[in-house]
Design a protein around this motif. Structure first.
Motif, PDB file in Angstrom:
ATOM      1  N   VAL A  11       1.605   1.950  -7.138  1.00 50.32           N
ATOM      2  CA  VAL A  11       1.737   0.531  -7.466  1.00 50.32           C
ATOM      3  C   VAL A  11       2.543  -0.193  -6.386  1.00 50.32           C
ATOM      4  O   VAL A  11       2.171  -1.284  -5.929  1.00 50.32           O
ATOM      5  CB  VAL A  11       2.407   0.352  -8.849  1.00 50.32           C
ATOM      6  CG1 VAL A  11       2.748  -1.118  -9.085  1.00 50.32           C
ATOM      7  CG2 VAL A  11       1.497   0.867  -9.952  1.00 50.32           C
ATOM      8  N   ALA A  12       3.651   0.435  -5.960  1.00 51.33           N
ATOM      9  CA  ALA A  12       4.498  -0.175  -4.931  1.00 51.33           C
ATOM     10  C   ALA A  12       3.727  -0.372  -3.629  1.00 51.33           C
ATOM     11  O   ALA A  12       3.834  -1.436  -2.987  1.00 51.33           O
ATOM     12  CB  ALA A  12       5.727   0.696  -4.691  1.00 51.33           C
ATOM     13  N   TYR A  13       2.944   0.623  -3.238  1.00 48.10           N
ATOM     14  CA  TYR A  13       2.173   0.510  -1.994  1.00 48.10           C
ATOM     15  C   TYR A  13       1.119  -0.590  -2.089  1.00 48.10           C
ATOM     16  O   TYR A  13       0.864  -1.308  -1.108  1.00 48.10           O
ATOM     17  CB  TYR A  13       1.504   1.847  -1.659  1.00 48.10           C
ATOM     18  CG  TYR A  13       2.459   2.957  -1.273  1.00 48.10           C
ATOM     19  CD1 TYR A  13       3.809   2.701  -1.015  1.00 48.10           C
ATOM     20  CD2 TYR A  13       2.033   4.278  -1.168  1.00 48.10           C
ATOM     21  CE1 TYR A  13       4.681   3.715  -0.671  1.00 48.10           C
ATOM     22  CE2 TYR A  13       2.905   5.305  -0.818  1.00 48.10           C
ATOM     23  CZ  TYR A  13       4.231   5.016  -0.583  1.00 48.10           C
ATOM     24  OH  TYR A  13       5.094   6.029  -0.233  1.00 48.10           O
ATOM     25  N   ARG A  14       0.520  -0.747  -3.268  1.00 44.09           N
ATOM     26  CA  ARG A  14      -0.468  -1.822  -3.446  1.00 44.09           C
ATOM     27  C   ARG A  14       0.199  -3.187  -3.318  1.00 44.09           C
ATOM     28  O   ARG A  14      -0.369  -4.110  -2.722  1.00 44.09           O
ATOM     29  CB  ARG A  14      -1.162  -1.691  -4.804  1.00 44.09           C
ATOM     30  CG  ARG A  14      -2.209  -0.581  -4.873  1.00 44.09           C
ATOM     31  CD  ARG A  14      -3.253  -0.865  -5.948  1.00 44.09           C
ATOM     32  NE  ARG A  14      -2.647  -0.962  -7.270  1.00 44.09           N
ATOM     33  CZ  ARG A  14      -2.535   0.050  -8.120  1.00 44.09           C
ATOM     34  NH1 ARG A  14      -2.988   1.240  -7.787  1.00 44.09           N
ATOM     35  NH2 ARG A  14      -1.983  -0.123  -9.302  1.00 44.09           N
ATOM     36  N   LEU A  15       1.398  -3.307  -3.872  1.00 45.06           N
ATOM     37  CA  LEU A  15       2.128  -4.575  -3.757  1.00 45.06           C
ATOM     38  C   LEU A  15       2.496  -4.862  -2.308  1.00 45.06           C
ATOM     39  O   LEU A  15       2.417  -6.009  -1.847  1.00 45.06           O
ATOM     40  CB  LEU A  15       3.385  -4.523  -4.623  1.00 45.06           C
ATOM     41  CG  LEU A  15       3.171  -4.494  -6.141  1.00 45.06           C
ATOM     42  CD1 LEU A  15       4.501  -4.292  -6.861  1.00 45.06           C
ATOM     43  CD2 LEU A  15       2.485  -5.773  -6.631  1.00 45.06           C
ATOM     44  N   GLY A  19       1.535  -8.094   0.329  1.00 43.80           N
ATOM     45  CA  GLY A  19       2.647  -8.936   0.742  1.00 43.80           C
ATOM     46  C   GLY A  19       3.440  -9.491  -0.422  1.00 43.80           C
ATOM     47  O   GLY A  19       4.051 -10.570  -0.300  1.00 43.80           O
ATOM     48  N   LEU A  20       3.479  -8.774  -1.538  1.00 50.95           N
ATOM     49  CA  LEU A  20       4.100  -9.284  -2.764  1.00 50.95           C
ATOM     50  C   LEU A  20       5.504  -8.757  -3.017  1.00 50.95           C
ATOM     51  O   LEU A  20       6.106  -9.068  -4.049  1.00 50.95           O
ATOM     52  CB  LEU A  20       3.201  -8.956  -3.973  1.00 50.95           C
ATOM     53  CG  LEU A  20       1.831  -9.638  -3.969  1.00 50.95           C
ATOM     54  CD1 LEU A  20       1.005  -9.184  -5.161  1.00 50.95           C
ATOM     55  CD2 LEU A  20       1.990 -11.153  -3.968  1.00 50.95           C
ATOM     56  N   LYS A 327      -4.527  -6.250   4.577  1.00 49.85           N
ATOM     57  CA  LYS A 327      -3.622  -5.109   4.384  1.00 49.85           C
ATOM     58  C   LYS A 327      -2.897  -4.778   5.687  1.00 49.85           C
ATOM     59  O   LYS A 327      -1.683  -4.541   5.700  1.00 49.85           O
ATOM     60  CB  LYS A 327      -4.404  -3.880   3.922  1.00 49.85           C
ATOM     61  CG  LYS A 327      -4.849  -3.887   2.477  1.00 49.85           C
ATOM     62  CD  LYS A 327      -5.551  -2.566   2.165  1.00 49.85           C
ATOM     63  CE  LYS A 327      -6.149  -2.571   0.777  1.00 49.85           C
ATOM     64  NZ  LYS A 327      -6.867  -1.286   0.504  1.00 49.85           N
ATOM     65  N   ALA A 328      -3.660  -4.743   6.782  1.00 52.26           N
ATOM     66  CA  ALA A 328      -3.065  -4.402   8.078  1.00 52.26           C
ATOM     67  C   ALA A 328      -1.974  -5.398   8.444  1.00 52.26           C
ATOM     68  O   ALA A 328      -0.912  -5.023   8.951  1.00 52.26           O
ATOM     69  CB  ALA A 328      -4.134  -4.361   9.157  1.00 52.26           C
ATOM     70  N   PHE A 329      -2.213  -6.683   8.176  1.00 59.05           N
ATOM     71  CA  PHE A 329      -1.221  -7.716   8.494  1.00 59.05           C
ATOM     72  C   PHE A 329       0.079  -7.454   7.759  1.00 59.05           C
ATOM     73  O   PHE A 329       1.159  -7.445   8.362  1.00 59.05           O
ATOM     74  CB  PHE A 329      -1.768  -9.098   8.126  1.00 59.05           C
ATOM     75  CG  PHE A 329      -0.798 -10.216   8.410  1.00 59.05           C
ATOM     76  CD1 PHE A 329      -0.749 -10.794   9.663  1.00 59.05           C
ATOM     77  CD2 PHE A 329       0.071 -10.679   7.427  1.00 59.05           C
ATOM     78  CE1 PHE A 329       0.159 -11.823   9.947  1.00 59.05           C
ATOM     79  CE2 PHE A 329       0.977 -11.691   7.693  1.00 59.05           C
ATOM     80  CZ  PHE A 329       1.027 -12.265   8.953  1.00 59.05           C
ATOM     81  N   TYR A 330       0.005  -7.225   6.465  1.00 65.37           N
ATOM     82  CA  TYR A 330       1.223  -7.009   5.678  1.00 65.37           C
ATOM     83  C   TYR A 330       1.867  -5.659   5.982  1.00 65.37           C
ATOM     84  O   TYR A 330       3.095  -5.518   5.915  1.00 65.37           O
ATOM     85  CB  TYR A 330       0.923  -7.153   4.187  1.00 65.37           C
ATOM     86  CG  TYR A 330       0.580  -8.578   3.809  1.00 65.37           C
ATOM     87  CD1 TYR A 330       1.504  -9.607   4.023  1.00 65.37           C
ATOM     88  CD2 TYR A 330      -0.661  -8.911   3.277  1.00 65.37           C
ATOM     89  CE1 TYR A 330       1.196 -10.922   3.718  1.00 65.37           C
ATOM     90  CE2 TYR A 330      -0.976 -10.227   2.961  1.00 65.37           C
ATOM     91  CZ  TYR A 330      -0.040 -11.228   3.184  1.00 65.37           C
ATOM     92  OH  TYR A 330      -0.347 -12.534   2.876  1.00 65.37           O
TER      93      TYR A 330
END
Length: 362
Positions: A11-15, A19-20, A327-330
């Motif tokens: 969950v943390a990795y998805r956030l 960029g959340l 994803k790459a940007f964040y």
């Protein structure tokens, strides 16, 4: 409990990928993970720590290849859109630690100060044959080609897009004394066809494993019969005492940005003098790398709209959904914050940068 922990991490990795996670939450979490790493590599006594280091060194000596997962390094860093990477770095496109003697330098000034320090420490002068081993986006190769017009500069990189960028920049600057070779150091060899008066390698050894094999290969590329000692200069980031691997189970950094990577200890290369002799070492406080990465983060944020669009376009060009570009940007934002916190820990005295000068054994 392990399953629950894995679910929380997922969950943390998805956030993070969206960029959340705000920076004020992310930074202390990274510092806590750094302290956890220090606990993991501390075996409790000097004797136990030394025994663990010797075991680690013997294990890398026994490896069958110089480097692991070289394709991952390209995927995670070196084949990422050049336009995006340039939007984060300074004008020299130096994707490695820069030098801040006063702490007030701009990124542009800090890039050049570090490049100048390489020239001094590697005892460079015009007219030499020089190899830039792991040349990145060409910051050092281009700098040397311009500073030493009578020298012949060769850059070796595992990335085809880096070569395209360097060749284009060299042509625009009218530099004719620079050649870039795209190859994997595992397999590539000059096989006696070329030798160099100086070899410099900037933040490439951290992607390597068997340093005995690598140092032997470097030694074979140094000129054996020159009028002076042929020299090899290395810049690596390192821990002050303890080498360790980045492994898939280690978490976000190992999985996302440094698969197959190594954290050398500051003294690590001194254990691999079979073919090269150590001349001198320097240690650069980690605050220099922390400030470098803060500057990269600031540049990424300043160019966020264009950078995000470029990575989305790059993802689509590679046959991926543009969400992969987001994803790459964040992930790069998290990476720059992680580097800044990591190297800034304990006043920059825990992790830092090592500079080393070696000469070929006669």
């Amino acid at each position: 409990m392990p399953a629950l922990t894995d679910n929380i991490l997922e969950v943390a990795y998805r956030l993070l990928d969206k960029g959340l996670v705000p920076d004020f939450v992310l930074r202390p979490a990274i510092r806590a993970l750094c302290r956890q790493r220090l606990r993991e590599i501390d075996h409790g006594s000097f004797e136990a720590n030394y025994a663990a280091k010797m075991q680690w060194i013997e294990s890398v000596r026994a490896r069958s290849k110089i480097a692991d997962l070289t394709e991952k390094a390209n995927e995670q860093h070196y084949e990422v859109s050049t336009e995006f990477m340039l939007s984060c770095m300074g004008p020299c496109a130096k994707y490695s630690c820069c030098l801040y003697p006063t702490g007030k330098e701009t990124l542009a000034e800090a890039e050049v100060l570090m490049l100048k320090s390489y020239c001094e420490k590697a005892q460079l002068r015009d007219g030499l044959d020089i190899l830039d081993l792991g040349c990145g986006w060409g910051s050092l190769s281009l700098y040397l080609a311009q500073k030493y017009p009578k020298s012949r500069i060769v850059g070796l990189s595992n990335s085809s897009t880096q070569k395209i960028h360097i060749d284009k920049t060299a042509e625009a600057r009218g530099l004719t004394n620079l050649e870039i070779i795209t190859a994997d150091v595992n397999a590539f060899d000059f096989n006696g066809s070329r030798h160099f008066d100086r070899i410099l390698s900037i933040e490439m050894f951290e992607h390597m494993k068997n340093y005995k094999m690598l140092m032997a290969k470097v030694a074979s590329w140094l000129r054996p019969d020159g009028p002076e000692d042929a020299l090899f200069f290395v810049h690596i980031f390192c821990h002050r005492t303890t080498p360790y691997h980045f492994e898939e189970g280690d978490g976000w950094m190992a999985q996302t940005f440094f698969s197959g990577g190594t954290m050398p200890s500051h003294d690590l290369l001194l254990y691999f003098q079979d073919d090269l002799t150590h001349v001198r070492s320097w240690f650069i406080n980690g605050k220099h790398y922390s400030q470098t990465s803060e500057h990269w983060l600031k540049a990424q944020d300043a160019n966020a709209k264009a950078g995000l669009a470029e990575l989305e376009k790059d993802a689509v060009a590679k046959g991926l959904d543009k969400e992969e570009g987001r994803k790459a940007f964040y992930r790069f934002r998290v990476f720059y914050i992680a580097v800044a916190e990591f190297f800034g820990l304990h006043g920059g005295n825990e992790w830092g940068v090592g500079h080393y000068l070696f000469k070929r054994k006669s």
